[in-house]
Design a protein around this motif. Structure first.
Motif, short mmCIF file in Angstrom:
data_model
loop_
_atom_site.label_atom_id
_atom_site.label_comp_id
_atom_site.label_asym_id
_atom_site.label_seq_id
_atom_site.Cartn_x
_atom_site.Cartn_y
_atom_site.Cartn_z
N LEU A 135 4.61 -8.47 -8.43
CA LEU A 135 5.86 -7.84 -8.01
C LEU A 135 5.82 -6.33 -8.23
CD1 LEU A 135 8.66 -8.41 -6.87
CD2 LEU A 135 9.47 -8.75 -9.23
N ILE A 136 5.32 -5.92 -9.39
CA ILE A 136 5.20 -4.48 -9.68
C ILE A 136 4.29 -3.80 -8.66
CG2 ILE A 136 4.30 -2.81 -11.35
CD1 ILE A 136 5.18 -4.82 -13.56
N LEU A 137 3.15 -4.43 -8.36
CA LEU A 137 2.21 -3.84 -7.41
C LEU A 137 2.76 -3.81 -6.00
CD1 LEU A 137 -1.15 -5.39 -8.69
CD2 LEU A 137 -0.35 -3.03 -8.96
N CYS A 138 3.57 -4.79 -5.63
CA CYS A 138 4.20 -4.80 -4.31
C CYS A 138 5.05 -3.55 -4.10
CB CYS A 138 5.05 -6.05 -4.12
SG CYS A 138 4.13 -7.50 -3.58
N PHE A 139 5.86 -3.22 -5.10
CA PHE A 139 6.70 -2.04 -5.00
C PHE A 139 5.86 -0.77 -4.93
CE2 PHE A 139 10.16 -4.82 -6.38
CZ PHE A 139 11.21 -4.34 -5.61
N ALA A 140 4.82 -0.70 -5.76
CA ALA A 140 3.98 0.51 -5.78
C ALA A 140 3.23 0.68 -4.47
CB ALA A 140 3.00 0.43 -6.95
N VAL A 141 2.57 -0.37 -4.01
CA VAL A 141 1.77 -0.29 -2.78
C VAL A 141 2.66 -0.11 -1.56
CG1 VAL A 141 0.21 -1.57 -1.27
CG2 VAL A 141 -0.17 -1.58 -3.73
N GLY A 142 3.76 -0.86 -1.49
CA GLY A 142 4.65 -0.76 -0.34
C GLY A 142 5.26 0.62 -0.19
N ALA A 143 5.75 1.17 -1.30
CA ALA A 143 6.34 2.51 -1.24
C ALA A 143 5.30 3.56 -0.90
CB ALA A 143 7.00 2.84 -2.59
N GLY A 144 4.10 3.45 -1.49
CA GLY A 144 3.05 4.42 -1.21
C GLY A 144 2.61 4.40 0.24
N LEU A 145 2.51 3.20 0.82
CA LEU A 145 2.09 3.08 2.21
C LEU A 145 3.15 3.63 3.16
CD1 LEU A 145 -0.34 2.05 3.78
CD2 LEU A 145 0.81 -0.16 4.02
N THR A 146 4.41 3.45 2.82
CA THR A 146 5.49 4.02 3.65
C THR A 146 5.39 5.54 3.69
OG1 THR A 146 7.00 2.18 3.23
CG2 THR A 146 7.99 4.28 3.86
N VAL A 147 5.11 6.14 2.54
CA VAL A 147 4.96 7.60 2.48
C VAL A 147 3.79 8.04 3.36
CG1 VAL A 147 4.38 9.54 0.98
CG2 VAL A 147 6.01 7.81 0.21
N LEU A 148 2.67 7.35 3.29
CA LEU A 148 1.52 7.70 4.12
C LEU A 148 1.81 7.54 5.60
CD1 LEU A 148 -1.42 6.09 2.09
CD2 LEU A 148 -0.87 8.52 2.30
N PHE A 149 2.52 6.49 5.97
CA PHE A 149 2.88 6.28 7.37
C PHE A 149 3.77 7.41 7.88
CE2 PHE A 149 2.28 1.50 8.45
CZ PHE A 149 0.94 1.61 8.06
N LEU A 150 4.65 7.90 7.02
CA LEU A 150 5.52 9.00 7.42
C LEU A 150 4.74 10.31 7.57
CD1 LEU A 150 8.65 8.25 5.20
CD2 LEU A 150 8.54 8.16 7.70
N LEU A 151 3.80 10.53 6.66
CA LEU A 151 3.02 11.77 6.70
C LEU A 151 2.07 11.83 7.89
CD1 LEU A 151 2.10 12.21 2.90
CD2 LEU A 151 3.77 13.53 4.23
N PHE A 152 1.53 10.69 8.28
CA PHE A 152 0.52 10.66 9.34
C PHE A 152 1.03 9.93 10.59
CE2 PHE A 152 -1.80 10.96 5.31
CZ PHE A 152 -2.60 12.07 5.56
N ARG A 153 2.31 10.03 10.85
CA ARG A 153 2.90 9.27 11.95
C ARG A 153 2.35 9.68 13.31
NH1 ARG A 153 8.88 9.65 11.17
NH2 ARG A 153 8.94 8.57 13.16
#
Length: 574
Positions: free
Chosen positions: A97-115
């Protein structure tokens, strides 16, 4: 060699109870993507379908990271439950559960930066590129939601929450379709992606109801260790890398088709890729169902249970593959129209592609099941190799070679042939591990251990219990067990079984007994009747039968009960 097929027994009954739910789970992501394509194709146009195909690899990458965290966590939890360690299972859940929040939030940031880079591809018309940008607008917020959904669904299913999982899947699908129809008419392609995000929120919220159930055993505790994370990643690689392979295949195929045949070919490719996703989703349900069974058996070192489960799994995989082939051939004239392809040469070309590609279903089905299974039994390299051959290497190789020979039709022929070629290559790899005769092909189980184990299955009736006692007695006699051990096993089996029958007077259920021989004997009794801990001390006794069972079972020191995936499981050591 025992026959299993679809004969009614404990394994087939448990598998049936989770098969529909797990298949629906795997189909949800496909149905969401399919409905996006269908709704966009019919309300906006076929160019919108091509645009969604361009964004598809980003979606696959999101699923890759979701499965990278969730699948290993689910497998480790099943191992822990199989070993009888609930605290360890809860630690794995908390870490996931902890890793889901960390990975999910990090990937969202990357998707926004490299959209901008995600959907940028040369030789694509401005119209297709514009639709791709619209679809991506909200899709970049989905990684966290997908990661949580993948974890919660697998965990809740392992805990016996099939009903909650079913409701969650139904709500996600129906919600996505309804909101897509509404929002697409108002916002265009962007509305379709927003509907996908909102339907994921709804599904995650419903899955959380499991934590408020009376029999919920899941507990959160702050836990995250590097060694545990590495172990989790080891078991996640097959399912997660499958989506990475799929993303690489989609990108490679898109590039090849655009440069070789123009972006019109992307429309037919969108249909074929959707069929591939349909197959992967439908066939993944078998692997998910097997995961619940195989990993618990593996946790208790019960190779006979693994063998029986996988025989059933391979049988169902072949049958489902044939059914999918027949359905696609029957509906080949209608499938292109779902994506807005309604007339002309493009319709004929797409219909031909569907008919050709349908022939690959059986090989893909068996290949997907085996690649998942090899991950369950720690053959990680073999699992990755089979997935790589099935989803990336042979599809690209055959598409390019046959496409060069026979044009666009040759591409679809190559893709159909690639699945059989990949499975054949995989069997060669497996065969190399079985040459010394110590391993069972293709399951790679230890032949000696398998021969030192036995399993029996009977209906949950008084006659069934007495039949089971007789079967165990004969097996123990043939193996030269001590008379005292034989007597104790027969007595405990009879009392446990009769107690289960008494607790389920109007319930049709099955009882399974496994004998594991090493330096002693381990007896594993399981049934899918009413949950009841036969080893519990100081419980209220309401009958002479319960009193007798309590005295006999209570006098045996080495025993442990554990509620496992919704069924009773009691282990006795002699």
């Amino acid at each position: 060699m025992e026959r299993l097929g679809l004969k009614k027994n404990f394994i087939s009954e448990k598998f049936k109870s989770i098969f529909l739910v797990s298949t629906l789970s795997m189909l949800v992501e496909y149905i969401v993507m399919l409905s996006d394509n269908v709704i966009a194709g019919n309300l906006v146009g076929e160019r919108a379908v091509a645009a969604i195909t361009l964004v598809g690899p980003a979606f696959s990458i999101s699923v890759f990271f979701a499965f990278l965290v969730s699948q290993g966590t689910i497998i480790l939890m099943a191992f822990a439950v199989g070993e009888g360690d609930r605290e360890k299972a809860n630690r794995y859940f908390s870490q996931g559960l902890i890793l889901c929040f960390a990975v999910g939030a990090g990937l969202t940031v990357l998707f926004l930066l490299f959209r901008e880079e995600v959907f940028r591809l040369g030789h694509v018309s401005q119209e297709v590129a514009a639709y791709a940008a619209q679809y991506y607008r909200y899709l970049c917020f989905i990684p966290l939601l997908q990661a949580l959904n993948a974890l919660f669904y697998g965990v809740v299913l392992n805990e016996g929450g099939e009903r909650i999982c079913m409701i969650s899947s139904a709500a996600q699908v129906s919600g996505n379709i309804a909101m897509s129809l509404l929002l697409c008419s108002q916002m265009g392609v962007a509305g379709v992606s927003l509907a996908s995000v909102l339907s994921n929120v709804l599904a995650d919220a419903i899955l959380c109801l499991q934590f408020f159930q009376k029999q919920n055993q899941l507990r959160f505790t702050w836990y995250c260790r590097l060694r545990s994370v590495l172990s989790m990643l080891k078991y996640s690689v097959n399912d997660s890398f499958r989506y990475l392979y799929l993303a690489a295949f989609q990108v490679s195929l898109n590039l090849f088709l655009v440069y070789r045949f123009g972006d019109n070919a992307l429309i037919t490719a969108a249909v074929i890729l959707n069929l591939l996703n349909l197959m992967l989703s439908a066939f993944d349900g078998i692997g998910e169902g097997m995961q619940v069974l195989v990993n618990v058996y593996r946790g208790e070192k019960n190779q006979r249970g693994i063998f029986r489960s996988m025989r059933l799994g391979i049988f169902v995989s072949a049958a489902e593959g044939l059914a999918v082939t027949a359905a696609l051939l029957l509906l080949s004239g209608q499938i292109p129209r779902l994506f807005g392809v309604k007339e002309g040469a493009l319709l004929s070309q797409t219909q031909t592609a569907v008919c050709i590609y349908a022939l690959s279903a059986v090989f893909i089905s068996i290949g997907i099941l085996l690649s998942a299974y090899y991950c369950f039994i720690d053959e990680i390299k073999l699992s990755l190799a089979l997935s790589f051959l099935l989803l990336l290497f042979f599809p690209i190789l055959c598409a390019v070679v046959f496409g060069g020979l026979w044009g666009l039709t040759g591409v679809w022929i190559g893709l159909a042939i690639s699945s059989a070629a990949a499975l054949a290559a995989g069997f060669l790899l497996v065969g190399g591990k079985c040459r010394d005769g110590k391993k069972v092909f293709p399951l790679l189980l230890d032949q000696e251990v398998l021969e030192n184990q036995a399993a029996f299955d009977v209906p949950g009736t008084q006659d069934g219990v007495m039949e089971l006692v007789g079967l165990l007695g004969r097996e123990l006699t043939e193996r030269g067990a001590q008379v005292r051990t034989k007597f104790r096993i027969e007595l405990i089996t009879e009392e446990t079984g009769m107690l289960a029958v008494g607790k389920n007077p109007e319930h049709d259920f099955r009882i399974e007994a496994s004998l594991l021989f090493d330096d002693g004997v381990t007896l594993v009794l399981r049934d899918n009747g009413q949950n009841y801990d036969v080893t519990e001390e100081n419980k209220d006794l309401t009958s002479m039968q319960e009193y007798a069972a309590d005295r006999i079972i209570g006098s045996h020191k080495e025993k442990k009960y554990m509620l496992t995936s919704g069924y009773n499981r009691t282990v006795f050591r002699f």
